[in-house]
Design an enzyme around this catalytic site. Structure first.
Site, PDB file in Angstrom:
ATOM      1  N   ASP A 138       0.800  -1.089   0.010  1.00 12.71           N
ATOM      2  CA  ASP A 138      -0.041   0.005   0.032  1.00 12.71           C
ATOM      3  C   ASP A 138       0.939   1.198  -0.194  1.00 12.71           C
ATOM      4  O   ASP A 138       0.456   2.368   0.454  1.00 12.71           O
ATOM      5  CB  ASP A 138      -0.890  -0.041   1.372  1.00 12.71           C
ATOM      6  CG  ASP A 138      -2.168  -0.928   1.122  1.00 12.71           C
ATOM      7  OD1 ASP A 138      -2.347  -1.105  -0.042  1.00 12.71           O
ATOM      8  OD2 ASP A 138      -3.016  -0.788   1.742  1.00 12.71           O
ATOM      9  N   ASP A 197       3.844  -9.123   9.306  1.00 14.70           N
ATOM     10  CA  ASP A 197       3.971  -7.688   9.154  1.00 14.70           C
ATOM     11  C   ASP A 197       5.178  -7.454   8.446  1.00 14.70           C
ATOM     12  O   ASP A 197       6.139  -8.505   8.728  1.00 14.70           O
ATOM     13  CB  ASP A 197       3.832  -7.040  10.510  1.00 14.70           C
ATOM     14  CG  ASP A 197       2.274  -6.718  11.001  1.00 14.70           C
ATOM     15  OD1 ASP A 197       1.467  -7.104  10.187  1.00 14.70           O
ATOM     16  OD2 ASP A 197       2.140  -6.364  11.805  1.00 14.70           O
ATOM     17  N   ASP A 199       7.985  -6.191   9.497  1.00 16.26           N
ATOM     18  CA  ASP A 199       9.209  -6.398  10.290  1.00 16.26           C
ATOM     19  C   ASP A 199       9.512  -7.530  10.823  1.00 16.26           C
ATOM     20  O   ASP A 199      10.226  -7.900  11.633  1.00 16.26           O
ATOM     21  CB  ASP A 199       9.229  -5.085  11.334  1.00 16.26           C
ATOM     22  CG  ASP A 199       8.037  -5.162  12.052  1.00 16.26           C
ATOM     23  OD1 ASP A 199       6.930  -5.547  11.664  1.00 16.26           O
ATOM     24  OD2 ASP A 199       8.229  -5.081  13.382  1.00 16.26           O
ATOM     25  N   ASP A 291      -7.377  -7.514  13.873  1.00 19.14           N
ATOM     26  CA  ASP A 291      -7.020  -8.649  14.211  1.00 19.14           C
ATOM     27  C   ASP A 291      -7.952  -9.134  15.387  1.00 19.14           C
ATOM     28  O   ASP A 291      -8.264 -10.352  15.207  1.00 19.14           O
ATOM     29  CB  ASP A 291      -5.506  -8.742  14.605  1.00 19.14           C
ATOM     30  CG  ASP A 291      -5.183  -7.605  15.325  1.00 19.14           C
ATOM     31  OD1 ASP A 291      -5.985  -6.809  15.977  1.00 19.14           O
ATOM     32  OD2 ASP A 291      -3.921  -7.128  15.344  1.00 19.14           O
TER      33      ASP A 291
END
Length: 606
Positions: A138, A197, A199, A291
């Site tokens: 994105d 994610d 990281d 989530d």
């Protein structure tokens, strides 16, 4: 008519005490008049409410402490409690013995970590023809988008089934990206989806450890792994976060999984059964905790979850105060807003048993997501200090000292290596409870910033790691002392100020001085320490300081493998860049502009 003297509407005596007619005397008279009928009862009521919340939190911590001890002593390992058969290569079936797994990696302007995260996803040990990798980008920076797409093409050329996916807008943020990814036609052949994610760096055997639980137990919807923080030693801020999150993973998640087969999905480092996601209604962007929203809805439809504490995934903690505050706002506001939206749905649900409803409403939401934040700030940073100014209101010693001490000790069991930091952790958590309380109220009442989503900044501690470095030491190896003061010190200093913390620092310091002179309980010791901590955060002196040579910085932020710079030109002067206040694109512009005259770049992380 003879002009008379001005009338005094407030009496000049009360209980035999005389007051001067000046402003100070009149104000004191007003306070004494309203003190007994208004201030004292109101403050007493506040004390009773805070003591009640403290007892609720205390009982919750004791309950989880007892359960976790029983789990460690008597509970069987997940491999023995569930049907678990590892996947092995079959000579006849070949890779058909493995289910098809989708891996989703959502990103947003992740210039610092995109290579590592894509590499980790592509490095998962799973048959290539049974693995589909989606990079959900994105990004709004065209340079970053091009870099991420090229990295995907590089891995695709090696034979991996990896797709680079973008959207026209960021509607729904992360939830919208994940939802869009599941709409692809090829996803219908996938049984499970692993989410990481940008990281997060899973080990190659991650899928082989997690998928067998889902394949052998059709009632399971989710397998959640534990986070391991590679930069926990970077600074005191990351050490404080490690203490809080270790308790969450080692106690809260473990207890929820063992007692009710439910816990909040952490948004990453987990594997979902796609059928469970679809049955629960898919991803929704109505809160900033998509989530947790999905996890609660799936649980209300009878699905069960499993937490694997021994399955760890490397991740990065925010090391700047600005990034940490945005993250905590999202993590505090979102659950409170979700509680507001779902409490009646939980009550009316007929698929789950009564005690699980009690656990969801009271323990999971009310105590942990609302009471825990509000009592920490309201009692220990506001109500308790005010009782020093009003000696008629008494706080029992068990409420002021004993209960918070026990709660703190129970919270610290997750990170025994940081016990020596316990005092500062308490003081820092009290400061952060100010923002968590504000965010919780915003979520409960759906105020202005209820849907604010700011992506947590990642600094990529392992982008230029040497393999010789130990996990967790990568960031530390790159830190050296700062050699030059920041330019424009005054403007930088003003930008760093956090006025709300400074106001409470002054308030607690004043109360501490009053208690030192007039008090009897010696609360001034705590008040002075807490005031100092508020001041430290208020002036922005929280985080890390990193010094990186200019060629290294250029390579990281401009995306080039090697910077061919004239060393004689680089030695002319130094440049100071405030990364916490600049985007990667801004940093790139500065580097390009000054690439012929800088030897080093000093980065100050707030």
């Amino acid at each position: 008519m003879e002009e008379g003297q001005g009338k005094v509407f407030i009496p000049d005596t009360k209980n035999g005490v005389s007051y001067n007619y000046d402003m100070g005397g009149q104000m004191q008279m007003i306070l004494d008049v309203i003190k007994a009928p208004l201030i004292v009862p109101l403050l007493k009521f506040s004390v009773y409410v805070c003591l009640g919340m403290s007892l609720m939190l205390f009982m919750e911590r004791v309950y989880m402490g007892v359960i976790i001890v029983l789990i460690k002593l008597f509970w069987k390992k997940p491999e023995k409690r569930y049907n678990y058969e590892p996947f092995e290569d079959d000579e006849e079936l070949g890779s058909l013995n493995f289910p098809t797994v989708l891996v989703q990696v959502p990103m947003y302007n992740e210039k610092e970590v995109y290579k590592v995260s894509i590499g980790a996803a592509c490095g998962l040990s799973w048959p290539i023809d049974r693995l589909v990798i989606q990079i959900l980008d994105d990004s709004t920076d065209p340079v970053v988008k091009q870099m991420v797409e090229q990295e995907c093409q590089r891995w695709a050329s090696k034979g991996l089934n990896i797709t680079y996916q973008i959207r026209e807008n960021r509607k729904g943020y992360k939830a919208g990206a994940l939802k869009e990814g599941l709409k692809r036609s090829y996803v219908k052949h996938c049984e499970y989806v692993a989410i990481f994610d940008s990281d997060f760096r899973p080990e190659p055997d991650f899928l082989k450890c997690a998928i067998p639980f889902l394949a052998g137990n059709p009632e399971l919807a989710l397998v959640q792994a534990r986070w391991r923080f590679v930069n926990s030693n970077e600074c005191l801020l990351t050490r404080m976060q490690e203490m809080s999150l270790d308790y969450h993973f080692k106690v809260e998640q473990e207890v929820g999984s063992a007692t009710h087969a439910f816990f909040g999905f952490n948004g990453t480092a987990g594997v979902w059964r796609i059928a469970a996601i679809n049955e629960a209604g898919g991803w929704k962007d109505r809160t900033t905790v998509e989530d947790m929203d999905l996890a609660v809805r799936a649980s209300l439809r009878g699905w069960k979850f499993l937490y694997l504490g021994d399955l760890e995934v490397k991740s990065e903690l925010p090391s700047t105060l600005r990034a940490f505050r945005f993250q905590q706002h999202r993590w505090s506001c979102g659950p409170a807003n979700l509680f507001r939206k779902m409490v009646m749905e939980i009550i009316r649900n007929k698929k789950v048993r009564f005690w699980k409803k009690v656990y969801l409403i009271y323990s999971f939401f009310f105590v942990r997501k609302i009471i825990a934040h509000m009592v920490t700030f309201s009692f220990y940073c506001f109500v308790l200090p005010l009782t020093i100014l009003v000696p008629e209101v008494h706080v029992p010693i068990w409420g002021a000292v004993y209960i918070p001490s026990i709660i703190t000790i129970l919270n610290s069991v997750g990170t025994p290596r940081s016990l020596h930091l316990l005092l500062y952790w308490i003081l820092f958590e009290n400061v952060m409870s100010l923002h968590r309380t504000k965010a919780t109220l915003i979520g409960l009442f759906e105020a202005g910033r209820v849907n604010e989503w700011v992506v947590t900044e990642k600094l990529g501690d392992s982008v230029s790691n040497n393999n010789k470095n130990k996990p967790g030491d990568a960031a530390t190896k790159n830190k050296i002392n700062v050699t030059k003061a920041i330019k424009n010190t005054r403007s930088k200093f003003l930008e760093r100020l956090n006025l709300l913390e400074l106001v409470f620092a002054a308030f607690l310091f004043f109360i501490g001085c009053y208690d030192y002179v007039h008090g009897k309980n010696n609360y001034f010791v705590y008040l002075f320490l807490q005031a100092i901590t508020f001041a430290i955060v208020g002036f922005g002196y929280v985080g890390t300081i990193i010094l990186i040579s200019f060629p290294e910085l250029s390579a990281n932020y401009l995306g080039c493998e090697k910077c061919n710079l004239d060393e004689s030109v680089l030695k002319e002067l130094e440049e100071v860049i405030d990364v916490a206040r600049m985007t990667p694109a801004d940093i790139s512009n500065v580097l390009i502009k000054n690439s012929r005259k800088k030897e080093k770049a000093v980065i100050k992380l707030l």
